[in-house]
Write an enzyme that holds these catalytic residues in place. Structure first.
Site, PDB file in Angstrom:
ATOM      1  N   HIS A  58       0.846  -1.194   0.000  1.00 15.33           N
ATOM      2  CA  HIS A  58       0.000   0.000   0.000  1.00 15.33           C
ATOM      3  C   HIS A  58       0.880   1.241   0.000  1.00 15.33           C
ATOM      4  O   HIS A  58       2.103   1.143   0.069  1.00 15.33           O
ATOM      5  CB  HIS A  58      -0.988  -0.005   1.169  1.00 15.33           C
ATOM      6  CG  HIS A  58      -0.373   0.012   2.534  1.00 15.33           C
ATOM      7  ND1 HIS A  58       0.366  -1.035   3.050  1.00 15.33           N
ATOM      8  CD2 HIS A  58      -0.404   0.964   3.515  1.00 15.33           C
ATOM      9  CE1 HIS A  58       0.756  -0.735   4.278  1.00 15.33           C
ATOM     10  NE2 HIS A  58       0.308   0.475   4.578  1.00 15.33           N
ATOM     11  N   HIS A  60       1.327   3.947   2.028  1.00 13.34           N
ATOM     12  CA  HIS A  60       1.834   4.689   3.185  1.00 13.34           C
ATOM     13  C   HIS A  60       3.359   4.833   3.150  1.00 13.34           C
ATOM     14  O   HIS A  60       4.075   3.913   2.770  1.00 13.34           O
ATOM     15  CB  HIS A  60       1.409   4.012   4.488  1.00 13.34           C
ATOM     16  CG  HIS A  60      -0.031   4.240   4.829  1.00 13.34           C
ATOM     17  ND1 HIS A  60      -0.705   3.501   5.783  1.00 13.34           N
ATOM     18  CD2 HIS A  60      -0.935   5.137   4.340  1.00 13.34           C
ATOM     19  CE1 HIS A  60      -1.955   3.929   5.866  1.00 13.34           C
ATOM     20  NE2 HIS A  60      -2.116   4.909   5.000  1.00 13.34           N
ATOM     21  N   ASP A  62       5.619   4.733   5.342  1.00 15.85           N
ATOM     22  CA  ASP A  62       6.449   3.783   6.079  1.00 15.85           C
ATOM     23  C   ASP A  62       6.506   2.418   5.391  1.00 15.85           C
ATOM     24  O   ASP A  62       7.065   1.466   5.936  1.00 15.85           O
ATOM     25  CB  ASP A  62       5.990   3.651   7.537  1.00 15.85           C
ATOM     26  CG  ASP A  62       4.598   3.066   7.686  1.00 15.85           C
ATOM     27  OD1 ASP A  62       3.756   3.294   6.793  1.00 15.85           O
ATOM     28  OD2 ASP A  62       4.341   2.387   8.696  1.00 15.85           O
ATOM     29  N   HIS A  63       5.961   2.358   4.177  1.00 15.00           N
ATOM     30  CA  HIS A  63       6.062   1.155   3.345  1.00 15.00           C
ATOM     31  C   HIS A  63       6.694   1.449   1.983  1.00 15.00           C
ATOM     32  O   HIS A  63       7.088   0.532   1.284  1.00 15.00           O
ATOM     33  CB  HIS A  63       4.683   0.522   3.154  1.00 15.00           C
ATOM     34  CG  HIS A  63       4.109  -0.022   4.422  1.00 15.00           C
ATOM     35  ND1 HIS A  63       4.002  -1.370   4.682  1.00 15.00           N
ATOM     36  CD2 HIS A  63       3.644   0.614   5.521  1.00 15.00           C
ATOM     37  CE1 HIS A  63       3.488  -1.542   5.893  1.00 15.00           C
ATOM     38  NE2 HIS A  63       3.261  -0.347   6.415  1.00 15.00           N
ATOM     39  N   HIS A 115      -7.458  -1.008   5.464  1.00 11.96           N
ATOM     40  CA  HIS A 115      -6.437  -0.137   6.042  1.00 11.96           C
ATOM     41  C   HIS A 115      -6.205   1.053   5.113  1.00 11.96           C
ATOM     42  O   HIS A 115      -6.191   2.203   5.546  1.00 11.96           O
ATOM     43  CB  HIS A 115      -5.153  -0.924   6.252  1.00 11.96           C
ATOM     44  CG  HIS A 115      -4.032  -0.137   6.860  1.00 11.96           C
ATOM     45  ND1 HIS A 115      -4.074   0.345   8.145  1.00 11.96           N
ATOM     46  CD2 HIS A 115      -2.836   0.248   6.349  1.00 11.96           C
ATOM     47  CE1 HIS A 115      -2.958   1.002   8.406  1.00 11.96           C
ATOM     48  NE2 HIS A 115      -2.193   0.969   7.336  1.00 11.96           N
ATOM     49  N   ASP A 134      -0.118  -4.318   6.112  1.00 13.27           N
ATOM     50  CA  ASP A 134      -0.829  -3.854   7.297  1.00 13.27           C
ATOM     51  C   ASP A 134      -2.276  -4.346   7.322  1.00 13.27           C
ATOM     52  O   ASP A 134      -3.128  -3.735   7.974  1.00 13.27           O
ATOM     53  CB  ASP A 134      -0.817  -2.315   7.351  1.00 13.27           C
ATOM     54  CG  ASP A 134       0.520  -1.755   7.794  1.00 13.27           C
ATOM     55  OD1 ASP A 134       1.448  -2.542   8.051  1.00 13.27           O
ATOM     56  OD2 ASP A 134       0.644  -0.517   7.870  1.00 13.27           O
ATOM     57  N   HIS A 172       4.856  -4.933  10.820  1.00 16.62           N
ATOM     58  CA  HIS A 172       5.117  -4.197  12.057  1.00 16.62           C
ATOM     59  C   HIS A 172       5.262  -5.159  13.231  1.00 16.62           C
ATOM     60  O   HIS A 172       4.678  -6.246  13.242  1.00 16.62           O
ATOM     61  CB  HIS A 172       3.979  -3.225  12.376  1.00 16.62           C
ATOM     62  CG  HIS A 172       3.908  -2.043  11.477  1.00 16.62           C
ATOM     63  ND1 HIS A 172       4.670  -0.900  11.668  1.00 16.62           N
ATOM     64  CD2 HIS A 172       3.161  -1.820  10.363  1.00 16.62           C
ATOM     65  CE1 HIS A 172       4.385  -0.022  10.718  1.00 16.62           C
ATOM     66  NE2 HIS A 172       3.470  -0.562   9.904  1.00 16.62           N
TER      67      HIS A 172
END
Length: 244
Positions: A58, A60, A62-63, A115, A134, A172
């Site tokens: 996805h 985001h 942090d990905h 998400h 996630d 995570h």
């Protein structure tokens, strides 16, 4: 089920896990959800691996934060077509049923919105592997930032139907917090208490608590075990407010 793929966990940011997948036959290496480039490239270099592909679940940051620097070294980026406008480094957009490969190993794409609106996961059925981003966590699921409880309930039902020996690689280290909530959501579930002893020991020793398995999630994950959309929605709201 055994796989001859080598999978390396690369801790990143505060609690992210980036996954390096290496096929010793083709000598190809894939990175899943690189939140930042430096630790990923260091882990690959240490092993003499060259990253040729990036798989994003996805959009985001942090990905995807490491995409540009790794792509600049020659890697191609595959990720959700539905989020193409939010992943500027994307080369190949993926939909439900599409596939990507590392050597002869095939990963099928499953769309798991909730998400984020276009979240996908990568299921390598022949290797019994799932890279869940996630969507599915150890004893948890992703927050519903862009989707609905109904969508996440459908996701949980689909993933619960995968073979129990499927190894789940999420993005995570949330297991301890998720487990403390699971103990509240299902106080009579002895499997949760037993699992938490292992989780606490792993964290005390500085070890990751993942990968997990579908079978273990079937026994201990209150979201995978939810019996209805309504129950999942109640549990997600309760977990969002949980401070245990």
């Amino acid at each position: 089920m055994a796989t001859d793929l080598e999978i390396v966990c690369v801790p990143a940011l505060s609690d992210n896990y980036v996954w390096l997948i290496h096929d010793p036959v083709s000598n190809e290496t894939v990175v899943v959800d690189p939140s930042e480039a430096a630790p990923v490239l260091a882990a690959a270099d240490e092993r003499g691996w060259t990253i040729s592909q990036i798989w994003n679940t996805h959009w985001h940051g942090d990905h995807t934060g490491g995409n540009a620097a790794i792509k600049a070294l020659g890697a191609k980026v595959s990720g959700p077509l539905a989020e193409a406008d939010r992943i500027p480094t994307l080369d190949t957009g993926l939909r439900e049923g599409d596939s990507v490969q590392i050597g002869a190993h095939v990963a099928r794409v499953m769309e798991t919105p909730g998400h984020t609106a276009g979240h996908i996961v990568f299921h390598m059925a022949d290797d019994a592997l799932l890279f869940s981003g996630d969507t599915l966590f150890a004893m948890g699921c992703g927050r519903l930032f862009e989707g609905t409880a109904a969508q996440m309930f459908t996701n949980m039902q689909r993933l619960a139907d995968l073979p129990g020996d499927t190894a789940v690689y999420c993005a995570h280290e949330y297991t301890a917090s998720n487990g403390r909530y699971a103990a509240v959501a299902e106080p009579d579930n002895a499997a949760v208490a037993e699992r938490m002893r292992d989780v606490d020991a792993s964290r005390a020793a500085g070890r990751p608590t993942v990968p997990t398995t579908i079978a273990l999630e079937q026994a201990t994950n209150p979201f995978l075990r939810a019996s209805s959309t309504e129950q999942l929605a109640e549990r997600r709201a309760a977990k969002d407010a949980f401070r245990g």
